[in-house]
Design a protein around this motif. Structure first.
Motif, PDB file in Angstrom:
ATOM      1  N   LYS A   1      -7.814   4.584  -3.859  1.00 48.65           N
ATOM      2  CA  LYS A   1      -8.896   5.297  -3.178  1.00 48.65           C
ATOM      3  C   LYS A   1      -8.630   6.809  -3.183  1.00 48.65           C
ATOM      4  O   LYS A   1      -7.540   7.260  -2.798  1.00 48.65           O
ATOM      5  CB  LYS A   1      -9.031   4.808  -1.737  1.00 48.65           C
ATOM      6  CG  LYS A   1      -9.394   3.332  -1.642  1.00 48.65           C
ATOM      7  CD  LYS A   1      -9.435   2.866  -0.185  1.00 48.65           C
ATOM      8  CE  LYS A   1      -9.769   1.375  -0.087  1.00 48.65           C
ATOM      9  NZ  LYS A   1      -9.752   0.900   1.315  1.00 48.65           N
TER      10      LYS A   1
ATOM     11  N   GLU B   1      -3.788   0.448  -2.901  1.00 46.75           N
ATOM     12  CA  GLU B   1      -3.762  -0.779  -2.098  1.00 46.75           C
ATOM     13  C   GLU B   1      -3.859  -2.011  -3.005  1.00 46.75           C
ATOM     14  O   GLU B   1      -4.845  -2.211  -3.725  1.00 46.75           O
ATOM     15  CB  GLU B   1      -4.918  -0.774  -1.106  1.00 46.75           C
ATOM     16  CG  GLU B   1      -4.872  -1.938  -0.124  1.00 46.75           C
ATOM     17  CD  GLU B   1      -5.958  -1.816   0.946  1.00 46.75           C
ATOM     18  OE1 GLU B   1      -5.861  -2.518   1.956  1.00 46.75           O
ATOM     19  OE2 GLU B   1      -6.907  -1.017   0.745  1.00 46.75           O
TER      20      GLU B   1
ATOM     21  N   VAL C   1      -7.124  -1.568  -5.489  1.00 45.74           N
ATOM     22  CA  VAL C   1      -7.894  -0.322  -5.578  1.00 45.74           C
ATOM     23  C   VAL C   1      -6.999   0.888  -5.356  1.00 45.74           C
ATOM     24  O   VAL C   1      -5.961   0.802  -4.694  1.00 45.74           O
ATOM     25  CB  VAL C   1      -9.049  -0.287  -4.551  1.00 45.74           C
ATOM     26  CG1 VAL C   1     -10.085  -1.348  -4.862  1.00 45.74           C
ATOM     27  CG2 VAL C   1      -8.518  -0.430  -3.122  1.00 45.74           C
TER      28      VAL C   1
ATOM     29  N   GLU D   1     -10.953   0.867  -9.390  1.00 45.60           N
ATOM     30  CA  GLU D   1     -10.657  -0.570  -9.313  1.00 45.60           C
ATOM     31  C   GLU D   1      -9.585  -0.902 -10.349  1.00 45.60           C
ATOM     32  O   GLU D   1      -9.828  -0.823 -11.559  1.00 45.60           O
ATOM     33  CB  GLU D   1     -11.925  -1.379  -9.574  1.00 45.60           C
ATOM     34  CG  GLU D   1     -12.987  -1.185  -8.506  1.00 45.60           C
ATOM     35  CD  GLU D   1     -14.267  -1.953  -8.819  1.00 45.60           C
ATOM     36  OE1 GLU D   1     -14.313  -2.613  -9.887  1.00 45.60           O
ATOM     37  OE2 GLU D   1     -15.209  -1.894  -8.010  1.00 45.60           O
TER      38      GLU D   1
ATOM     39  N   ASP E   1       0.643   5.823  -0.134  1.00 44.92           N
ATOM     40  CA  ASP E   1       0.046   7.139  -0.377  1.00 44.92           C
ATOM     41  C   ASP E   1       0.791   7.771  -1.544  1.00 44.92           C
ATOM     42  O   ASP E   1       2.028   7.708  -1.610  1.00 44.92           O
ATOM     43  CB  ASP E   1       0.181   8.042   0.852  1.00 44.92           C
ATOM     44  CG  ASP E   1      -0.736   7.606   1.982  1.00 44.92           C
ATOM     45  OD1 ASP E   1      -1.922   7.364   1.703  1.00 44.92           O
ATOM     46  OD2 ASP E   1      -0.254   7.498   3.120  1.00 44.92           O
TER      47      ASP E   1
ATOM     48  N   VAL F   1     -13.459   5.596  -5.989  1.00 49.17           N
ATOM     49  CA  VAL F   1     -12.610   4.406  -5.868  1.00 49.17           C
ATOM     50  C   VAL F   1     -12.315   3.895  -7.269  1.00 49.17           C
ATOM     51  O   VAL F   1     -13.243   3.663  -8.057  1.00 49.17           O
ATOM     52  CB  VAL F   1     -13.294   3.299  -5.033  1.00 49.17           C
ATOM     53  CG1 VAL F   1     -12.433   2.037  -5.032  1.00 49.17           C
ATOM     54  CG2 VAL F   1     -13.542   3.784  -3.611  1.00 49.17           C
TER      55      VAL F   1
ATOM     56  N   GLU G   1     -10.693  10.843  -2.507  1.00 51.30           N
ATOM     57  CA  GLU G   1     -11.650  11.428  -1.558  1.00 51.30           C
ATOM     58  C   GLU G   1     -13.086  11.139  -1.959  1.00 51.30           C
ATOM     59  O   GLU G   1     -13.930  10.822  -1.120  1.00 51.30           O
ATOM     60  CB  GLU G   1     -11.427  12.943  -1.469  1.00 51.30           C
ATOM     61  CG  GLU G   1     -12.320  13.621  -0.436  1.00 51.30           C
ATOM     62  CD  GLU G   1     -12.107  15.117  -0.376  1.00 51.30           C
ATOM     63  OE1 GLU G   1     -12.895  15.807   0.301  1.00 51.30           O
ATOM     64  OE2 GLU G   1     -11.150  15.608  -1.022  1.00 51.30           O
ATOM     65  N   LYS G   2     -13.373  11.192  -3.279  1.00 57.46           N
ATOM     66  CA  LYS G   2     -14.748  11.024  -3.737  1.00 57.46           C
ATOM     67  C   LYS G   2     -14.902   9.891  -4.739  1.00 57.46           C
ATOM     68  O   LYS G   2     -15.876   9.862  -5.507  1.00 57.46           O
ATOM     69  CB  LYS G   2     -15.242  12.330  -4.365  1.00 57.46           C
ATOM     70  CG  LYS G   2     -15.321  13.486  -3.384  1.00 57.46           C
ATOM     71  CD  LYS G   2     -15.837  14.746  -4.060  1.00 57.46           C
ATOM     72  CE  LYS G   2     -15.932  15.895  -3.070  1.00 57.46           C
ATOM     73  NZ  LYS G   2     -16.415  17.139  -3.726  1.00 57.46           N
TER      74      LYS G   2
ATOM     75  N   SER H   1       0.854  -1.195   0.000  1.00 55.09           N
ATOM     76  CA  SER H   1       0.000   0.000   0.000  1.00 55.09           C
ATOM     77  C   SER H   1       0.881   1.234   0.000  1.00 55.09           C
ATOM     78  O   SER H   1       2.049   1.179   0.429  1.00 55.09           O
ATOM     79  CB  SER H   1      -0.946  -0.001   1.201  1.00 55.09           C
ATOM     80  OG  SER H   1      -0.206  -0.021   2.404  1.00 55.09           O
TER      81      SER H   1
ATOM     82  N   VAL I   1      -4.033  10.211  -3.250  1.00 49.72           N
ATOM     83  CA  VAL I   1      -4.771   8.942  -3.286  1.00 49.72           C
ATOM     84  C   VAL I   1      -4.041   7.899  -2.442  1.00 49.72           C
ATOM     85  O   VAL I   1      -2.865   8.060  -2.103  1.00 49.72           O
ATOM     86  CB  VAL I   1      -4.929   8.420  -4.731  1.00 49.72           C
ATOM     87  CG1 VAL I   1      -5.893   9.268  -5.526  1.00 49.72           C
ATOM     88  CG2 VAL I   1      -3.579   8.321  -5.436  1.00 49.72           C
ATOM     89  N   TYR I   2      -4.772   6.828  -2.149  1.00 50.86           N
ATOM     90  CA  TYR I   2      -4.208   5.704  -1.391  1.00 50.86           C
ATOM     91  C   TYR I   2      -4.299   4.467  -2.273  1.00 50.86           C
ATOM     92  O   TYR I   2      -5.395   4.068  -2.681  1.00 50.86           O
ATOM     93  CB  TYR I   2      -4.978   5.498  -0.091  1.00 50.86           C
ATOM     94  CG  TYR I   2      -4.484   4.353   0.756  1.00 50.86           C
ATOM     95  CD1 TYR I   2      -3.266   4.431   1.425  1.00 50.86           C
ATOM     96  CD2 TYR I   2      -5.239   3.193   0.881  1.00 50.86           C
ATOM     97  CE1 TYR I   2      -2.806   3.380   2.206  1.00 50.86           C
ATOM     98  CE2 TYR I   2      -4.804   2.140   1.669  1.00 50.86           C
ATOM     99  CZ  TYR I   2      -3.579   2.229   2.326  1.00 50.86           C
ATOM    100  OH  TYR I   2      -3.133   1.189   3.094  1.00 50.86           O
TER     101      TYR I   2
END
Length: 879
Positions: free
Chosen positions: A516, A553, A514, A523, A471, A521, A518-519, A469, A550-551
């Motif tokens: 991720k 993962e 994914v 895929e 940032d 996701v 703020e608003k 994962s 974004v994050y």
């Protein structure tokens, strides 16, 4: 006298001393370049550098490159042996500049090397330039003091070079060596550009690489003008050794001596020596191609290799060699070249084995081809013609590997010719199909487009070796091949500053997971690497903006499964080498979460014992819990460490080495477990053939291996339950049942024979005579079409001069079989007409020969009526 080995060394030393990095020859199989069949020039391995898709830590390079020109645009196969200078395999000396120096320095280096280092007489050297290249003309006059009349301007055909239908290209200047007027042809216009005689020997081609030719023929400027030069080692060696032909140099003489020993015939440098030259050339090509991983097959590179090899065998046959011999030349080629190409020594025995096996197969094919050609000639003669159709000659050539020249020779001996126009048309159609199959430029164009699009963005930093994962920040969003500042709901591509997602590479599938925001996701469905950028492909739900934090993962469970399988392929590769030998080299792989697939070179199927031994070695390495160690180092250092480089992979100057204790060491950019114990269990599912000399193993590891074992165990327990025995005794119980079943089958067969005899006796008694002819037309209970036919035939044989018609109803369908003895057939009695009358009434049809016919019908209720009609017809025939 200069030796070829000295020339190689002095060339590389000269350019090394002039600031060039010595780069090792790449494989004859181009890495990641579907537009090329074989490496055919020194610049092939630098193609992406010229295109700006790849960066090296040097801007000047020099190589001695292995090359093959025997397929595609550059194809010298049919010219080999006819001229003193054409070859399928050759070595190209080259120096390269990637946006560093250009025309002036390229011309300066070439002139200095030829006139001051190897000391060719200046008065023997001429140059050609592209017709519009006035700059090159001026430079040659300034640097080499060459008179303008010795600088020949030629058009695009001669002095504009390109690697293939697409790719880097540019105007060129060629240096030629004048061998003297005694080598001139008889053409009154003999001269450079107007003839192709042996006087003017093309020595060194300097390509001023300025453009990239697109698929539609348009040319776009390269990011930086560059230099690509190429000089054939064989040609330069022939000049420096003062011999008439490349085949008289130390690169070929030992091979020709070997052919003399095999045939007992002395080599003639004239026309009679043509077969010797072909065999010598092809011996080199076959040895190097197989050593680089190409194996004989019916398509692609393997097909070209097969053609080269079989052509050599064919010429051996012309010299009176009836048995496999070409494989014996591998030792001579290896001894000549192993210092420059140590891989030949490593793979010597495997190369010999492959060639010998292919030779033996072809000798059988060749004899069969001769027989087929004789049949074709006989058929054409019977038709009153004297031209063998081109399609027949092409069939012999394409399907059976039968050489056209041999078909022509056999035709000529019979006073025939071959329709070459039709043959050539079919050859061109095949070439067009091959071009389409090997085009592969769509991906390249797509890659170029994305490279241009992302040119202003910093390369992605991959962090996936250390974490799952991350940032990061969105650097680009691409949709429909265009940048967009924001996106919502739909398929897009996303580039971030850093990513833990592994991009598909080296046979390992891409990560999924994914991203991720703020608003929204995103895929991640696929991940690809283009030059320095890692691009995430997938579906966005919600909104995403360029510059947004974004994050990222990665799906950890999937990554773990992939890592187990990838490390297992390394263990498997080593285990195969231990069990089968060093020739068992990886030829491809697929590493997914649920399974692994591993392709390797081996000439025969593995037996059960070998498969079990390989599986055991891998599992022992798993259970010894070896730690893995990875390091990034230079290619040169990695080779010194003994790291294995894999077939078809493209490596940069810095490489990643994956070491598994002292068990395995490979160059690999994939993701792996930290310790082999994490693999848990390794289980081979299958071992199979995927082509001539290529095998494939499919296997599972970890939880997927446990699931497979559990599934097998469940099936075994079910079998034990059905057989009413224990799991450990299933095999013994099945063996006992199998023997019992065979005994019962024998008893049944015996009973069937007895019933059949009784049946036959019963039916024989129902036959009646009409004027000396026995007639038997009866309904039977035989429920099998084959049995019905056998019974009818046996009855006909037993009755002598007879007509036998049997009918039966099988699965609501009428079956009818009729036999007529030979003497009655000669009198005009026809079984097909008899059975046809019956079949028509039974709602069906059929027919056959005069002596035997069968038919069917749909109306079972009318079988008796059908047989009665047939009986009336037969009675009428003999009354």
């Amino acid at each position: 006298m200069w030796t070829s080995s000295e020339i190689r060394r002095i060339f590389l030393d000269y350019f090394k001393n002039n600031g060039h990095t010595v780069v090792e020859s790449s494989s004859l199989v181009p890495a990641d370049d579907p537009t090329l069949l074989f490496t055919n020039a020194g610049m092939n391995q630098f193609k992406d550098v010229f295109l700006g898709l790849d960066k090296r830590n040097y801007v000047r390079a020099t190589t001695v490159q292995k090359c093959v020109r025997a397929g595609g645009k550059h194809n010298d196969l049919d010219t080999v042996g006819r001229t003193p200078r054409h070859h399928t395999f050759f070595e190209m000396l080259g120096n390269f500049s990637f946006g560093d120096y250009f025309k002036r320095e390229a011309i300066q280096y070439a002139w200095d090397f030829l006139t001051n280092v190897v000391k060719l007489p200046k008065e023997r050297l001429w140059v050609t330039i592209y017709k519009d290249d006035d700059e090159a003309s001026s430079l040659w006059q300034e640097i080499g003091a060459i008179a303008p009349e010795r600088i020949i301007k030629l058009g695009e055909k001669d002095n504009f070079w390109s690697m293939g239908d697409t790719g880097p290209c540019g105007p060129c200047s060629e240096i030629l060596y004048d061998r003297g007027p005694e080598y001139s042809c008889e053409d009154e216009n003999c001269g450079i550009g107007s003839c192709d005689c042996d006087r003017w020997l093309e020595v060194w081609n300097l390509v001023f690489m300025q453009y990239n030719r697109e698929e539609d023929g348009t040319m776009t400027p390269l990011p930086r003008p560059s230099i690509d030069t190429g000089m054939g080692l064989e040609r330069l060696t022939s000049i420096l050794q003062g011999v008439e032909s490349n085949f008289d140099t130390d690169l070929f003489v030992p091979i020709i001596k070997q052919i003399e020993n095999l045939t007992g015939i002395e080599y003639d440098s004239g026309k009679a020596g043509f077969p010797f030259r072909v065999i010598a050339d092809h011996s080199r090509a076959c040895t190097f191609l197989i050593a680089d991983g190409v194996l004989p097959s019916n398509d692609g590179r393997g097909y070209v290799l097969r053609r080269i090899l079989r052509r050599a065998v064919r010429f051996g046959k012309l010299l009176g060699i009836e048995k496999a011999f070409l494989y014996k030349n591998v030792d001579v080629v290896t001894e000549l070249m192993k210092d420059a190409y140590p891989e030949l020594e490593e793979k010597r025995e495997f190369v010999k084995e492959v060639i010998k096996l292919e030779e033996e197969r072809f000798l059988v094919t060749l004899n069969e081809g001769i027989r087929m050609a004789e049949d074709i000639i006989a058929r054409v003669r019977q038709e009153g013609k004297n031209i063998i159709p081109g399609k027949e000659a092409f069939m012999l050539y394409d399907t059976y590997g039968f050489p056209l020249d041999l078909t022509e020779d056999m035709a000529e001996e019979s006073g025939f010719t071959v329709d070459l126009e039709e043959f050539n048309r079919m050859m061109e159609e095949q070439r067009n199909r091959a071009r389409e199959a090997n085009k592969g430029s769509d991906n390249l164009a797509r890659e170029r487009l994305l490279t241009d699009l992302l040119a202003g963005i910093s390369p992605t930093v991959f962090t996936g070796y250390e974490r799952l994962s991350q940032d990061s920040r969105v650097l680009a969003i691409v949709k429909d091949d265009e940048f967009i500042s924001s996106a919502s709901n739909g398929q897009v591509m996303v580039v971030t500053a850093e990513t833990p997602f592994y991009a598909e590479s080296g046979g390992q599938v891409a990560d999924s997971g994914v991203i991720k925001a703020e608003k929204g996701v995103f895929e991640v469905e696929d991940v690809q690497k283009v030059s320095g950028w890692i691009i995430h492909f997938g579906k966005l739900k919600g909104a995403l903006n360029t510059g947004e934090k974004v994050y990222l993962e990665v799906d950890g469970e999937k990554r773990s499964d992939i890592a187990r399988n990838h490390t297992a392929t390394h263990l498997l590769h080593k285990a195969l080498k231990i069990v089968l030998g060093e020739h068992a080299q990886q030829k491809g792989s697929l590493v997914e979460a649920g399974r692994l697939r591993f392709d390797f070179s081996h000439l025969v199927a593995m037996n059960d014992e070998e498969v079990a031994q390989v599986e055991q070695i891998v599992n022992e390495a798993v259970w010894k819990t070896y730690n893995l160690n990875t390091l990034v180092t230079s290619m040169e250092e990695a080779k010194r460490m003994g790291a294995v480089a894999l077939f078809g992979e493209k490596y940069g100057e810095r490489v990643r080495v994956v070491q598994i204790a002292d068990f395995s060491s490979e160059l690999c950019g994939g993701t792996h477990v930290r310790n082999t114990g994490e693999i848990g269990l390794f289980k081979i599912l299958s071992e199979s053939s995927i082509g001539s000399g290529l095998r494939r193993i499919e296997a599972v590891t970890g939880r997927h291996a446990l699931n497979y074992v559990n599934q097998i165990e469940a099936e075994l327990k079910l079998a034990a339950s059905i057989l009413r025995t224990s799991v450990t005794e299933v095999g013994e119980r099945v063996d006992l049942l199998s023997k019992t079943l065979k005994e019962r089958e024998k008893e049944i067969e015996t009973l069937r024979d007895r019933i059949s005899r009784v049946f036959m006796e019963d039916l024989t008694g129902k036959a009646y005579s009409i004027n000396g002819v026995k007639v038997l037309i009866e309904k039977t209970e035989t429920g099998d079409a084959n049995a019905l036919r056998q019974h009818a035939e046996m009855l006909k044989d037993k009755l002598g001069s007879a007509v036998v018609l049997l009918g039966s109803a099988v699965e609501n369908r009428v079956l009818l079989v009729c036999f007529v003895s030979k003497d009655l057939v000669e009198k005009g009695i026809h079984a097909g007409k008899i059975v046809g009358v019956a079949a028509k009434i039974a709602g069906g049809g059929g027919g056959g020969r005069p002596d035997m016919a069968q038919a069917g019908g749909k109306d079972v209720g009318k079988l008796d009526e059908a047989l009665t009609a047939a009986k009336e017809m037969v009675n009428g025939m003999f009354s």
